[in-house]
Write a protein that holds these residues in place. Structure first.
Motif, PDB file in Angstrom:
ATOM      1  N   ARG A   1       0.854  -1.103   0.146  1.00 48.76           N
ATOM      2  CA  ARG A   1       0.046  -0.031   0.055  1.00 48.76           C
ATOM      3  C   ARG A   1       0.804   1.366   0.200  1.00 48.76           C
ATOM      4  O   ARG A   1       0.614   2.201  -0.722  1.00 48.76           O
ATOM      5  CB  ARG A   1      -0.766   0.203   1.344  1.00 48.76           C
ATOM      6  CG  ARG A   1      -1.952   1.271   1.263  1.00 48.76           C
ATOM      7  CD  ARG A   1      -2.785   1.394   2.564  1.00 48.76           C
ATOM      8  NE  ARG A   1      -3.675   2.486   2.500  1.00 48.76           N
ATOM      9  CZ  ARG A   1      -3.060   4.035   2.627  1.00 48.76           C
ATOM     10  NH1 ARG A   1      -2.050   4.293   2.856  1.00 48.76           N
ATOM     11  NH2 ARG A   1      -4.002   4.674   2.590  1.00 48.76           N
ATOM     12  N   ALA A   2       2.051   1.062   0.820  1.00 51.81           N
ATOM     13  CA  ALA A   2       2.735   2.389   0.720  1.00 51.81           C
ATOM     14  C   ALA A   2       3.428   2.771  -0.532  1.00 51.81           C
ATOM     15  O   ALA A   2       3.408   3.740  -0.924  1.00 51.81           O
ATOM     16  CB  ALA A   2       3.851   2.173   1.842  1.00 51.81           C
ATOM     17  N   GLY A   3       3.758   1.582  -1.085  1.00 55.19           N
ATOM     18  CA  GLY A   3       4.373   1.735  -2.569  1.00 55.19           C
ATOM     19  C   GLY A   3       3.344   2.309  -3.703  1.00 55.19           C
ATOM     20  O   GLY A   3       3.524   2.884  -4.459  1.00 55.19           O
ATOM     21  N   VAL A   4       2.110   1.858  -3.335  1.00 58.35           N
ATOM     22  CA  VAL A   4       0.992   2.389  -4.366  1.00 58.35           C
ATOM     23  C   VAL A   4       0.739   3.902  -4.059  1.00 58.35           C
ATOM     24  O   VAL A   4       0.611   4.354  -5.020  1.00 58.35           O
ATOM     25  CB  VAL A   4      -0.392   1.455  -4.161  1.00 58.35           C
ATOM     26  CG1 VAL A   4      -1.696   2.078  -4.783  1.00 58.35           C
ATOM     27  CG2 VAL A   4      -0.189   0.311  -4.569  1.00 58.35           C
ATOM     28  N   ARG A   5       0.721   4.314  -2.744  1.00 61.70           N
ATOM     29  CA  ARG A   5       0.438   5.588  -2.437  1.00 61.70           C
ATOM     30  C   ARG A   5       1.749   6.584  -2.879  1.00 61.70           C
ATOM     31  O   ARG A   5       1.339   7.617  -3.525  1.00 61.70           O
ATOM     32  CB  ARG A   5       0.501   5.751  -1.025  1.00 61.70           C
ATOM     33  CG  ARG A   5      -0.983   5.000  -0.418  1.00 61.70           C
ATOM     34  CD  ARG A   5      -2.179   5.140  -0.976  1.00 61.70           C
ATOM     35  NE  ARG A   5      -2.600   6.655  -0.716  1.00 61.70           N
ATOM     36  CZ  ARG A   5      -3.817   7.124  -1.122  1.00 61.70           C
ATOM     37  NH1 ARG A   5      -4.626   6.343  -1.892  1.00 61.70           N
ATOM     38  NH2 ARG A   5      -4.058   8.173  -1.230  1.00 61.70           N
ATOM     39  N   ALA A   6       2.825   6.052  -2.891  1.00 60.86           N
ATOM     40  CA  ALA A   6       3.813   6.567  -3.469  1.00 60.86           C
ATOM     41  C   ALA A   6       3.991   6.678  -4.749  1.00 60.86           C
ATOM     42  O   ALA A   6       4.218   8.049  -5.544  1.00 60.86           O
ATOM     43  CB  ALA A   6       5.329   5.980  -2.765  1.00 60.86           C
ATOM     44  N   ALA A   7       3.696   5.712  -5.589  1.00 63.00           N
ATOM     45  CA  ALA A   7       3.553   5.803  -7.046  1.00 63.00           C
ATOM     46  C   ALA A   7       2.315   6.785  -7.468  1.00 63.00           C
ATOM     47  O   ALA A   7       2.709   7.515  -8.455  1.00 63.00           O
ATOM     48  CB  ALA A   7       3.279   4.304  -7.656  1.00 63.00           C
ATOM     49  N   LEU A   8       1.243   6.818  -6.709  1.00 64.11           N
ATOM     50  CA  LEU A   8       0.130   7.827  -7.227  1.00 64.11           C
ATOM     51  C   LEU A   8       0.886   9.124  -6.779  1.00 64.11           C
ATOM     52  O   LEU A   8       0.215   9.989  -8.147  1.00 64.11           O
ATOM     53  CB  LEU A   8      -1.192   7.423  -6.339  1.00 64.11           C
ATOM     54  CG  LEU A   8      -1.860   6.066  -6.425  1.00 64.11           C
ATOM     55  CD1 LEU A   8      -2.751   5.761  -5.459  1.00 64.11           C
ATOM     56  CD2 LEU A   8      -2.379   6.314  -7.963  1.00 64.11           C
ATOM     57  N   ALA A   9       1.275   9.516  -5.863  1.00 63.29           N
ATOM     58  CA  ALA A   9       1.937  10.824  -5.840  1.00 63.29           C
ATOM     59  C   ALA A   9       2.658  11.415  -6.906  1.00 63.29           C
ATOM     60  O   ALA A   9       3.036  12.521  -7.108  1.00 63.29           O
ATOM     61  CB  ALA A   9       2.635  10.888  -4.332  1.00 63.29           C
ATOM     62  N   GLN A  10       3.432  10.479  -7.752  1.00 60.95           N
ATOM     63  CA  GLN A  10       4.137  10.667  -8.823  1.00 60.95           C
ATOM     64  C   GLN A  10       3.711  10.444 -10.114  1.00 60.95           C
ATOM     65  O   GLN A  10       4.480  10.539 -11.020  1.00 60.95           O
ATOM     66  CB  GLN A  10       5.515   9.918  -8.387  1.00 60.95           C
ATOM     67  CG  GLN A  10       6.174   9.790  -7.480  1.00 60.95           C
ATOM     68  CD  GLN A  10       6.725  11.422  -7.132  1.00 60.95           C
ATOM     69  OE1 GLN A  10       7.270  12.037  -7.908  1.00 60.95           O
ATOM     70  NE2 GLN A  10       6.676  12.140  -5.845  1.00 60.95           N
ATOM     71  N   ASP A  11       2.414  10.210 -10.075  1.00 64.68           N
ATOM     72  CA  ASP A  11       1.487   9.808 -11.490  1.00 64.68           C
ATOM     73  C   ASP A  11       1.012  11.266 -11.936  1.00 64.68           C
ATOM     74  O   ASP A  11      -0.061  11.467 -11.358  1.00 64.68           O
ATOM     75  CB  ASP A  11       0.804   8.705 -11.146  1.00 64.68           C
ATOM     76  CG  ASP A  11       0.076   8.369 -12.367  1.00 64.68           C
ATOM     77  OD1 ASP A  11       0.058   9.026 -13.533  1.00 64.68           O
ATOM     78  OD2 ASP A  11      -0.561   7.205 -12.443  1.00 64.68           O
ATOM     79  N   PRO A  12       1.689  11.838 -12.786  1.00 60.37           N
ATOM     80  CA  PRO A  12       1.140  13.120 -13.228  1.00 60.37           C
ATOM     81  C   PRO A  12      -0.423  12.915 -13.766  1.00 60.37           C
ATOM     82  O   PRO A  12      -1.043  13.942 -13.526  1.00 60.37           O
ATOM     83  CB  PRO A  12       2.166  13.775 -14.336  1.00 60.37           C
ATOM     84  CG  PRO A  12       2.690  12.291 -14.847  1.00 60.37           C
ATOM     85  CD  PRO A  12       2.849  11.499 -13.843  1.00 60.37           C
ATOM     86  N   SER A  13      -0.525  11.831 -14.660  1.00 61.19           N
ATOM     87  CA  SER A  13      -1.816  11.764 -15.224  1.00 61.19           C
ATOM     88  C   SER A  13      -3.021  11.746 -14.044  1.00 61.19           C
ATOM     89  O   SER A  13      -4.041  12.370 -14.273  1.00 61.19           O
ATOM     90  CB  SER A  13      -2.107  10.300 -16.042  1.00 61.19           C
ATOM     91  OG  SER A  13      -1.033  10.324 -17.175  1.00 61.19           O
TER      92      SER A  13
END
Length: 250
Positions: free
Chosen positions: A98-110
């Motif tokens: 989950r932490a990885g998902v939240r970090a990835a979403l924070a860096q997902d410009p789309s």
């Protein structure tokens, strides 16, 4: 090392099952379920009344940006028990995932530009809760599309499943065993209000739900099981919900 630890854990579980009183065995079973790591995040969003349709339309168009990162179990619009609300369940295999998902979403410009920047101003509040599925339950799919879901949430007395677990299971089973309702899943809170249980039920429709409840209230098997369970109940809240077009659970 991991193999040795697992063997030691299994041995300790076996010993506890032999020597522990029944109430402690229930607590151990609940803990074992959490060793698998899988948990379900419940999210409830309250929407500004005049933005409800726009929020659902935007989410329908952009939800694929979110599901590209983790698994969505279901997404519902609340009809009764909460106005202008949506409720959704996300599945994770671990807290690190989950932490990885939240970090990835924070860096997902789309995701940020096309959804978050537009959706957040439409909301008045967000709430989340981490839950585990109880050992005696499993996710069940609705037999057909077009039904309604009821989220029944029970605030139980302090003490956890060791105190009220068997009585609560008996009450749920009494309803499902004779076909009054289909339990999609039964969940126990981990983060959020403690000692809270959730049962997600499926019905063919709101009228069928009302008819089933009427029959259940006259069934002595259900009445006896519920009477025992409610001695441990502090409060209860119910929501009737309709799955959104983009919900995996229809």
């Amino acid at each position: 090392m991991l193999t040795a630890r697992k063997a030691l854990w299994n041995a300790s579980r076996l010993l506890e099952n032999v020597i522990a009183p029944k109430s402690l065995q229930v607590a151990c079973i609940s803990t074992d379920q959490q060793q698998h790591g899988t948990f379900y995040e419940f999210r409830t969003y309250c929407i500004q009344p005049h933005q409800n349709a726009a929020f659902l339309r935007l989410t329908n168009e952009k939800i694929h940006l979110r599901t590209a990162h983790s698994e969505l179990m279901g997404y519902w619009s609340v009809e009764y028990g909460g106005l202008n609300q949506v409720f959704h369940i996300w599945k994770y295999d671990s807290y690190s995932q989950r932490a990885g998902v939240r970090a990835a979403l924070a860096q997902d410009p789309s995701w940020i530009e096309q959804y978050i920047s537009k959706a957040m101003p439409m909301l008045t509040s967000q709430d989340n809760e981490v839950t585990y599925m109880v050992p005696w339950s499993k996710i069940q799919r609705a037999p057909k599309e077009g039904g309604v879901y009821e989220l029944a949430s029970f605030q139980m007395r302090p003490g956890g499943p060791a105190v009220w677990g068997p009585a609560f299971e008996a009450a749920v089973s009494a309803h499902s065993a004779v076909g009054y309702a289909l339990p999609v899943g039964v969940f126990h809170s981990e983060f959020g209000p403690t000692n809270r249980m959730h049962v997600l039920w499926w019905y063919e429709g709101a009228d069928q739900r009302a008819a089933s409840r009427h029959k259940a209230h006259g069934d002595p098997r259900v009445v006896a099981a519920v009477r025992e369970s409610v001695t441990y109940l502090v409060s209860q809240q119910n929501k009737l919900m309709f799955p959104t077009p983009f919900s995996p659970s229809k």
